[in-house]
Write an enzyme that holds these catalytic residues in place. Sequence first.
Site, PDB file in Angstrom:
ATOM      1  CD  GLU A  32      -3.060  -1.107   2.169  1.00 47.82           C
ATOM      2  OE1 GLU A  32      -4.027  -1.870   2.016  1.00 47.82           O
ATOM      3  OE2 GLU A  32      -2.967  -0.282   3.100  1.00 47.82           O
ATOM      4  CD  GLU A  50      -4.180  -5.762   3.414  1.00 47.86           C
ATOM      5  OE1 GLU A  50      -5.042  -4.948   3.806  1.00 47.86           O
ATOM      6  OE2 GLU A  50      -2.961  -5.639   3.622  1.00 47.86           O
TER       7      GLU A  50
END
Length: 435
Positions: free
Chosen positions: A168, A352
């Site tokens: 991320e 995720e």
Amino acid sequence: MFTVDRKDFGPNFVFGAATAAYQIEGGQTDGRGPSIWDTFAATPGNVKNADDGHMACDHYNRWPEDLDLIRDAGFEGYRFSLAWPRLIPEGTGAVNQAGLDFYDRLIDGMLERGLKPFATLYHWDLPSALQDKGGWMNRDIAGWFGDYAAVVGKRFGDRLHATATINEPWCVAFLSHFLGVHAPGYRDMRAATRAMHHVLYAHGTAIDALRVQGVKNLGIVLNLEKSEPATDSAEDQVAFDYGDALFNRWYLGGVFKGQYPEILTTALAKVMPEGWEKDMEVVSRPLDWVGINYYTRGLYKHDATRPLFPIGQVKGPLEKNDLGWEIYPQGLTDLLVRVSRDYTKLPIYVTENGMSEDDDTRRVAFYDAHLQAVKAAQGQGADVRGYFAWSLLDNYEWAEGYSSRFGIVHVDYQTQKRTPKGSYRAFQGMLHNTR
């Protein structure tokens, strides 16, 4: 139970569970150095209830039980991260033997249980000594990160099924250096712009270092949102363009096209790192796969009170999780199709996806709807090869502390007892279904 079957996703599809080192390991002993999250959490007002990751889920000692839970659920893969300060306490220089030994045990434990190790080099726990040198604002971090990647590649690379460099990058850069929500907690556009570029430059440098070590199956994990305008007005369309560029296109364009969105390079021209254009060949090094983390969408409206980026967000009308994030499964389908259509034909993993919620009935419904969304994306041509539930365990949810529970396994933080939830049983029922 889920309304999808294991066989719906194809014979080579990988189902797994995901975690991150700082959120579950604890074990801040045996030579581990301090990280930016240790000091951020120790600063009053940064984290709910002043919670920190000192103990977390005690995975450092309880990892065999946790790997058994993954295996017994029927998952084929485990996405985990290695802690940079556990392996190289000062960020550069001396390597901590106890850290090497821990990840040897952990990776060998996965293989013994028939689990595919999906490793992430960096999930936000930067060694504090490197923050003292400017951290992600310092261009030299590319070299530091490349050296760390080489250590990981040399020691563990031959046992890893897949390796991601960064988890991320939007959170590493923008959330942490412009919005100040995560460590190191800056609220500065110059700092954020440098971090936005350096995190991707470091990613490319690490890819080179891993390939030198012979490590195969390399990627990056991007968190993406389904950006949309709040209305059809021209002003909201511009706001959407900015929002999508900041959250999605900077990272997708940089990694896969060697280009940043012009709307941002123009707006940020005065604070872009000097000579950044020369780095784009490294930023866009060829990969073998890409991971996408998806949770919600962003609805953008014009906000004239914000001169640099004249944007604000509005809350959507759909059901929310307990963090107020809108539940929008269609956004996952749209993103998977968009990435495969506009950016890369590489295999995609949903690395995720999950829900912060105490009501596990809602979590089961969330997973079911998003698994349906993955299947729909496959039907539209997206080459999706895997899905990882976030998260295996209730854990330290960063600035939310221990108040937010994403786990499919409940953790009693007083006793560290693990108790599988209904969502765990739903995955178990689907993955053990051989029809």
